[in-house]
Enzyme design. Structure first.
Site, PDB file in Angstrom:
ATOM      1  N   ARG A  80      16.339 -21.416 -28.026  1.00  0.00           N
ATOM      2  CA  ARG A  80      17.347 -21.600 -28.845  1.00  0.00           C
ATOM      3  C   ARG A  80      18.422 -20.622 -28.485  1.00  0.00           C
ATOM      4  O   ARG A  80      18.158 -19.390 -28.052  1.00  0.00           O
ATOM      5  CB  ARG A  80      16.978 -21.376 -30.338  1.00  0.00           C
ATOM      6  CG  ARG A  80      16.126 -22.794 -30.763  1.00  0.00           C
ATOM      7  CD  ARG A  80      15.134 -22.221 -32.029  1.00  0.00           C
ATOM      8  NE  ARG A  80      14.686 -23.646 -32.425  1.00  0.00           N
ATOM      9  CZ  ARG A  80      13.469 -24.027 -31.740  1.00  0.00           C
ATOM     10  NH1 ARG A  80      12.847 -23.705 -30.571  1.00  0.00           N
ATOM     11  NH2 ARG A  80      13.068 -25.009 -32.453  1.00  0.00           N
ATOM     12  N   HIS A 105      17.437 -25.835 -25.944  1.00  0.00           N
ATOM     13  CA  HIS A 105      17.276 -26.239 -24.612  1.00  0.00           C
ATOM     14  C   HIS A 105      18.424 -26.954 -24.131  1.00  0.00           C
ATOM     15  O   HIS A 105      18.450 -28.065 -23.218  1.00  0.00           O
ATOM     16  CB  HIS A 105      16.183 -27.395 -24.820  1.00  0.00           C
ATOM     17  CG  HIS A 105      14.967 -27.007 -25.068  1.00  0.00           C
ATOM     18  ND1 HIS A 105      14.487 -25.715 -25.067  1.00  0.00           N
ATOM     19  CD2 HIS A 105      13.917 -27.958 -25.808  1.00  0.00           C
ATOM     20  CE1 HIS A 105      13.261 -25.579 -25.604  1.00  0.00           C
ATOM     21  NE2 HIS A 105      13.003 -26.839 -26.079  1.00  0.00           N
ATOM     22  N   HIS A 179       8.887 -28.088 -19.520  1.00  0.00           N
ATOM     23  CA  HIS A 179       8.145 -28.562 -20.701  1.00  0.00           C
ATOM     24  C   HIS A 179       7.128 -29.530 -21.054  1.00  0.00           C
ATOM     25  O   HIS A 179       6.887 -30.437 -21.851  1.00  0.00           O
ATOM     26  CB  HIS A 179       9.492 -29.137 -21.762  1.00  0.00           C
ATOM     27  CG  HIS A 179       9.380 -28.796 -23.221  1.00  0.00           C
ATOM     28  ND1 HIS A 179       8.217 -29.117 -23.990  1.00  0.00           N
ATOM     29  CD2 HIS A 179      10.109 -28.116 -23.971  1.00  0.00           C
ATOM     30  CE1 HIS A 179       8.465 -28.631 -25.321  1.00  0.00           C
ATOM     31  NE2 HIS A 179       9.712 -27.925 -25.346  1.00  0.00           N
ATOM     32  N   ASP A 251       4.622 -22.150 -32.094  1.00  0.00           N
ATOM     33  CA  ASP A 251       5.901 -22.411 -31.799  1.00  0.00           C
ATOM     34  C   ASP A 251       6.690 -21.026 -31.364  1.00  0.00           C
ATOM     35  O   ASP A 251       7.610 -20.726 -32.087  1.00  0.00           O
ATOM     36  CB  ASP A 251       6.636 -23.275 -32.698  1.00  0.00           C
ATOM     37  CG  ASP A 251       7.717 -23.846 -31.902  1.00  0.00           C
ATOM     38  OD1 ASP A 251       8.577 -24.681 -32.582  1.00  0.00           O
ATOM     39  OD2 ASP A 251       8.086 -23.682 -30.751  1.00  0.00           O
ATOM     40  N   GLU A 318       5.324 -22.681 -21.980  1.00  0.00           N
ATOM     41  CA  GLU A 318       7.009 -22.926 -21.290  1.00  0.00           C
ATOM     42  C   GLU A 318       7.408 -21.222 -20.892  1.00  0.00           C
ATOM     43  O   GLU A 318       7.922 -20.392 -21.784  1.00  0.00           O
ATOM     44  CB  GLU A 318       8.025 -23.503 -22.438  1.00  0.00           C
ATOM     45  CG  GLU A 318       7.667 -24.774 -22.957  1.00  0.00           C
ATOM     46  CD  GLU A 318       8.299 -24.910 -24.162  1.00  0.00           C
ATOM     47  OE1 GLU A 318       9.651 -24.833 -24.498  1.00  0.00           O
ATOM     48  OE2 GLU A 318       7.542 -25.223 -25.327  1.00  0.00           O
TER      49      GLU A 318
HETATM   50  C1  G6D Z   1      10.777 -28.100 -31.768  1.00  0.00           C
HETATM   51  O1  G6D Z   1      10.626 -25.776 -32.068  1.00  0.00           O
HETATM   52  C2  G6D Z   1      10.055 -26.690 -31.244  1.00  0.00           C
HETATM   53  C3  G6D Z   1      10.765 -26.547 -29.785  1.00  0.00           C
HETATM   54  O2  G6D Z   1       9.960 -25.176 -29.247  1.00  0.00           O
HETATM   55  C4  G6D Z   1      10.329 -27.617 -28.909  1.00  0.00           C
HETATM   56  O3  G6D Z   1      10.605 -27.376 -27.633  1.00  0.00           O
HETATM   57  C5  G6D Z   1      11.043 -28.848 -29.529  1.00  0.00           C
HETATM   58  O4  G6D Z   1      10.505 -29.178 -30.734  1.00  0.00           O
HETATM   59  C6  G6D Z   1      10.640 -30.037 -28.676  1.00  0.00           C
HETATM   60  O5  G6D Z   1      11.993 -28.162 -31.933  1.00  0.00           O
END
Ligand code: G6D
Length: 352
Positions: A80, A105, A179, A251, A318
């Protein structure tokens, strides 16, 4: 060995090609020129049988409509950027906003949605493919024309080497990653909760409830993020720690102990083991951070071979710069200067 096939077409008719890299141990990795996506990663099992250790899809449309970046190269900025805002040398920038009021992303039309130029570098031993992309000035709001190159190599040691190269014609940000969602028991085998993981990180970056870092670089001691010794993924997932609640699971960005700024060497940072298949994944990188994400939001996501993917069916490692780095002065810089040569390397080694 290298086998190139047609995977499908983009809405404008552009061909999406699939490259299957196979080594002498019969390990195969299938890579698309769409988003540099790793679609299948086949580990030989019994005669003519294999275990596919990454989640993915069977069609171009599935990938284009996916909001979870399965297997994709990410850019310009992984993770982010708070409100999509940052300042470089006194100039304010505003990127595309695609998750709440933040940029995730690289924006809605990030590198995962682009068709990259593909070149086979080696089709014999250590098969290798080069993917190239030119991201124009103001692409998703990021400054500078960024020329990106990613080289995937499957080695005879059953490692997939991912090398990132980039240059820019004016100061910008670049924070790439891949990813992939790993499931070492097989993409269609259910939860990864029984996987055991080790991540050599003594610190992590806590976030607010929108996964934006607070700016703190916190010790992992006595938290669910202390994965320095082998730990079943179920353990942190069952924690009532506020950060686990914020992430609805794992996460979070872990701050890798091995990081040396501008290093070009991939250093061991962790591993994952599936107890049932005994398939091990070792991770090496030159990057400062690693987002560990357990697919917490998946509900009946229709994947390969008509498989319904559920929450915690995959785990992402990642490797990247920390989230929201341009707004966090104490985080390792993700700024790329004009004519600076960016290089980073991540290696995923599979033992079976
Ligand atoms: C969610 O918070 C997660 C991210 O880290 C991930 O990359 C995304 O899903 C695919 O937003």
């Amino acid at each position: 060995m290298m086998d190139q096939t047609s995977f499908g077409k983009m809405p404008d008719g552009e061909l999406v090609k699939q490259f299957c890299l196979t080594n002498s141990h019969n390990v195969s990795v299938e890579i698309l020129n769409l988003g540099g996506i790793i679609r299948r990663w086949l580990i030989p099992k019994d005669k003519d049988k294999h275990t596919d250790i990454v989640l993915g899809f069977d069609t171009v449309d599935d990938y284009l409509s996916d909001d979870s970046y399965l297997g994709a190269l990410i850019g310009r900025y992984s993770n982010r950027i708070s409100k999509g805002k940052f300042n470089l040398k006194g100039i304010d920038y505003q990127t595309d906003i695609n998750l709440g009021d933040n940029c995730l992303h690289g924006g809605n039309n990030g590198f995962n949605k682009k068709v990259w130029k593909s070149t086979v570098l080696s089709s014999g031993d250590n098969p290798s493919i080069m993917l190239q992309l030119s991201s124009p000035n103001d692409d998703q709001g990021f400054p500078g024309t960024l020329s990106v190159k990613v080289i995937y190599t499957l080695t005879e040691q059953n490692s997939l080497k991912i090398e990132y190269f980039a240059t820019t014609d004016q100061i910008t940000l670049y924070n790439p990653t891949n990813h992939s969602y790993f499931n070492l028991s097989g993409h269609n085998s259910g939860s990864v909760k029984a996987h055991e993981v080790q991540i050599l990180a003594s610190y992590y970056t806590p976030t607010d409830k929108n996964a934006i870092p607070t700016g703190e670089i916190a010790k992992v001691d006595d938290t669910p993020f202390d994965l320095r010794s082998m730990t079943a993924i179920s353990q942190p997932l069952s924690s009532d720690h506020q950060q686990i609640e914020y992430g609805n699971g794992l996460d979070h960005n872990l701050c890798l102990d091995s990081y040396i700024p501008h290093s070009k060497v991939a250093t061991y940072v962790g591993k994952a083991v599936a107890i049932d298949t005994a398939i091990n994944l070792k991770i090496y990188t030159s990057m400062p951070g690693m987002q560990v994400f357990t697919a917490n939001h998946f509900v009946n996501k229709k994947g390969k071979n008509n498989t319904d993917y559920q929450a915690q069916q995959g785990v992402c490692f990642e490797t990247q710069f920390y989230p929201d780095t341009p707004n966090q002065p104490y985080f390792p810089s993700a700024t790329l200067e004009k004519n600076e040569n960016f290089y980073a390397i991540t290696v995923y080694e599979v033992l079976f």
